[in-house]
Design a protein around this motif. Structure first.
Motif, short mmCIF file in Angstrom:
data_model
loop_
_atom_site.label_atom_id
_atom_site.label_comp_id
_atom_site.label_asym_id
_atom_site.label_seq_id
_atom_site.Cartn_x
_atom_site.Cartn_y
_atom_site.Cartn_z
N TYR A 25 0.83 -1.21 0.00
CA TYR A 25 0.00 0.00 0.00
C TYR A 25 0.86 1.26 0.00
O TYR A 25 0.45 2.32 -0.47
N LEU A 26 2.07 1.15 0.52
CA LEU A 26 2.98 2.29 0.62
C LEU A 26 4.09 2.17 -0.42
O LEU A 26 4.55 1.07 -0.74
N TYR A 27 4.54 3.30 -0.93
CA TYR A 27 5.64 3.28 -1.89
C TYR A 27 6.39 4.61 -1.83
O TYR A 27 5.88 5.62 -1.31
N LEU A 28 7.61 4.60 -2.35
CA LEU A 28 8.46 5.79 -2.34
C LEU A 28 8.44 6.45 -3.72
O LEU A 28 8.68 5.80 -4.73
N GLU A 29 8.16 7.76 -3.73
CA GLU A 29 8.12 8.49 -4.99
C GLU A 29 8.51 9.94 -4.73
O GLU A 29 7.97 10.59 -3.84
N ASN A 30 9.46 10.44 -5.53
CA ASN A 30 9.90 11.84 -5.41
C ASN A 30 10.30 12.20 -3.98
O ASN A 30 9.88 13.23 -3.43
N ASN A 31 11.09 11.30 -3.38
CA ASN A 31 11.59 11.52 -2.01
C ASN A 31 10.46 11.73 -0.99
O ASN A 31 10.57 12.56 -0.08
N ALA A 32 9.40 10.96 -1.14
CA ALA A 32 8.29 11.01 -0.19
C ALA A 32 7.60 9.65 -0.15
O ALA A 32 7.53 8.95 -1.16
N ILE A 33 7.11 9.28 1.02
CA ILE A 33 6.32 8.05 1.17
C ILE A 33 4.90 8.35 0.71
O ILE A 33 4.25 9.26 1.21
N LYS A 34 4.43 7.58 -0.26
CA LYS A 34 3.09 7.77 -0.80
C LYS A 34 2.20 6.56 -0.45
O LYS A 34 2.69 5.49 -0.12
N THR A 35 0.88 6.77 -0.57
CA THR A 35 -0.08 5.68 -0.35
C THR A 35 -0.90 5.46 -1.61
O THR A 35 -1.17 6.40 -2.37
N CYS A 36 -1.29 4.22 -1.83
CA CYS A 36 -2.16 3.89 -2.96
C CYS A 36 -3.57 4.39 -2.68
O CYS A 36 -3.92 4.77 -1.55
N ASP A 37 -4.41 4.36 -3.69
CA ASP A 37 -5.80 4.80 -3.53
C ASP A 37 -6.60 3.85 -2.65
O ASP A 37 -7.53 4.25 -1.95
N LYS A 38 -6.26 2.56 -2.67
CA LYS A 38 -6.95 1.57 -1.86
C LYS A 38 -6.02 0.38 -1.62
O LYS A 38 -4.96 0.28 -2.23
N GLY A 39 -6.45 -0.50 -0.73
CA GLY A 39 -5.67 -1.71 -0.47
C GLY A 39 -5.11 -1.82 0.93
O GLY A 39 -4.57 -2.86 1.31
N CYS A 40 -5.23 -0.75 1.74
CA CYS A 40 -4.74 -0.82 3.12
C CYS A 40 -5.69 -1.65 3.97
O CYS A 40 -6.91 -1.43 3.97
N MET A 41 -5.14 -2.63 4.70
CA MET A 41 -6.00 -3.42 5.58
C MET A 41 -5.86 -2.98 7.04
O MET A 41 -6.34 -3.64 7.95
N GLU A 42 -5.22 -1.83 7.23
CA GLU A 42 -5.14 -1.18 8.54
C GLU A 42 -4.54 -2.09 9.61
O GLU A 42 -4.97 -2.09 10.76
N CYS A 43 -3.54 -2.86 9.23
CA CYS A 43 -2.90 -3.78 10.18
C CYS A 43 -2.04 -3.04 11.20
O CYS A 43 -1.78 -3.56 12.29
N GLY A 44 -1.57 -1.83 10.84
CA GLY A 44 -0.79 -1.04 11.77
C GLY A 44 0.70 -1.36 11.80
O GLY A 44 1.43 -0.80 12.61
N HIS A 45 1.16 -2.24 10.91
CA HIS A 45 2.59 -2.59 10.92
C HIS A 45 3.46 -1.37 10.63
O HIS A 45 4.52 -1.20 11.23
N CYS A 46 3.02 -0.53 9.70
CA CYS A 46 3.80 0.67 9.37
C CYS A 46 3.88 1.60 10.58
O CYS A 46 4.93 2.17 10.87
N TYR A 47 2.78 1.75 11.27
CA TYR A 47 2.72 2.57 12.48
C TYR A 47 3.68 2.04 13.54
O TYR A 47 4.40 2.80 14.19
N ALA A 48 3.69 0.72 13.69
CA ALA A 48 4.47 0.10 14.74
C ALA A 48 5.97 0.10 14.45
O ALA A 48 6.78 0.17 15.37
N VAL A 49 6.35 0.03 13.17
CA VAL A 49 7.76 -0.12 12.81
C VAL A 49 8.48 1.21 12.62
O VAL A 49 9.71 1.26 12.69
N CYS A 50 7.75 2.29 12.41
CA CYS A 50 8.37 3.59 12.11
C CYS A 50 9.26 4.05 13.28
O CYS A 50 8.78 4.21 14.41
N PRO A 51 10.56 4.28 13.03
CA PRO A 51 11.46 4.65 14.13
C PRO A 51 11.25 6.08 14.64
O PRO A 51 11.69 6.41 15.74
N LYS A 52 10.56 6.90 13.88
CA LYS A 52 10.37 8.29 14.26
C LYS A 52 8.93 8.64 14.65
O LYS A 52 8.63 9.79 14.97
N GLY A 53 8.05 7.66 14.62
CA GLY A 53 6.65 7.95 14.95
C GLY A 53 6.01 8.90 13.97
O GLY A 53 5.17 9.72 14.35
#
Length: 255
Positions: A25-53
């Protein structure tokens, strides 16, 4: 609404969230983290793993709680405690504290669900406990008299007024669209209840009654598409076991 919010000022573009996302659901483009239009299952793994919150989840209570590893728990003691558990059928007439009930429910809330559906619901019978048990008692006592598949078994047992809930002060009915999800939640809840000094009985007979009684289903006010997976009878045990019971040999296939 996009469930994932990224604070671009906090983000250091480490791509940990991208690598951890199970749905791409997440990807890197133009030096920024972007999200797709759909497909997130809200598992929270990205939230949990981010070292900077730098990631927040919309419509969720994000408290930034630190992780505690299961390795903090002594594995030998945990296994012995799990082997020591017993189904409890004798309870003290002592109410279960609200704080402990909250912890039991919180354990269920954080149990895994398929595709992070979070589709498990919990019903505390409370003031309806006696009425629910009376409905079940009528069903089973009627079954003792008629030629039902259960009649031969039911005729051999004494169905007293506390047959289903054993006089316990707390009954939590777990319902879900998935038996697996509901079963996992129940298991998490039982472990928490045991850690709080409580005992648990899974009332399979009550679950059986929910499949036979429209009146009981109406009383439970189940969510659409939900079925009762387990009925957890909970209270302070009025019995003390002295040793771990034996089990049959472990059956394992190595392919």
């Amino acid at each position: 609404m996009n469930p994932i919010e990224i604070d671009t000022e906090q983000c250091i573009l480490c791509s940990s969230c991208i690598e951890e996302c199970p749905n791409n659901y997440l990807y890197l483009e133009n030096n920024a983290i972007k999200t797709c239009d759909k497909g997130c299952m809200e598992c929270g793994h990205c939230y949990a793993v981010c070292p900077k919150g730098a990631i927040n989840m919309a419509n969720y209570d994000c408290r930034d709680e630190p992780v505690v590893s299961m390795t903090e728990i002594d594995s030998d003691m945990l296994l012995t405690a799990m082997k020591s558990r017993r189904t409890i059928r004798k309870f003290k007439q002592q109410p279960v504290e609200e704080e402990k009930i909250s912890k039991i429910l919180e354990a269920g809330r954080y149990s895994p669900t398929g595709a992070n559906s979070q589709n498990v619901s919990y019903t505390i019978l409370g003031s309806k406990q006696k009425e629910a048990e009376e409905i079940c008692l009528k069903l089973f006592r009627r079954g003792q008299k008629v030629g039902s598949p259960l009649s031969s078994f039911l005729k051999r047992i004494d169905i007293d007024d506390n047959f289903f809930f054993k006089g316990a002060p707390l009954v939590i009915v777990v319902s879900s669209k998935s038996n697996v999800d509901g079963g996992l939640a129940s298991s998490y809840m039982e472990i928490m209840a045991e850690s709080l000094g409580l005992g648990v009985l899974y009332s399979g007979f009550f679950v059986m009654c929910t499949k036979m009684s429209r009146k009981l289903k109406k009383l439970l006010e189940l969510e659409k598409g939900h079925d009762v997976v387990s009925c957890m009878v909970i209270g302070y045990p009025n019995v003390k076991y002295q040793r771990i019971v034996p089990r049959k040999d472990l059956k394992v296939k190595k392919l």
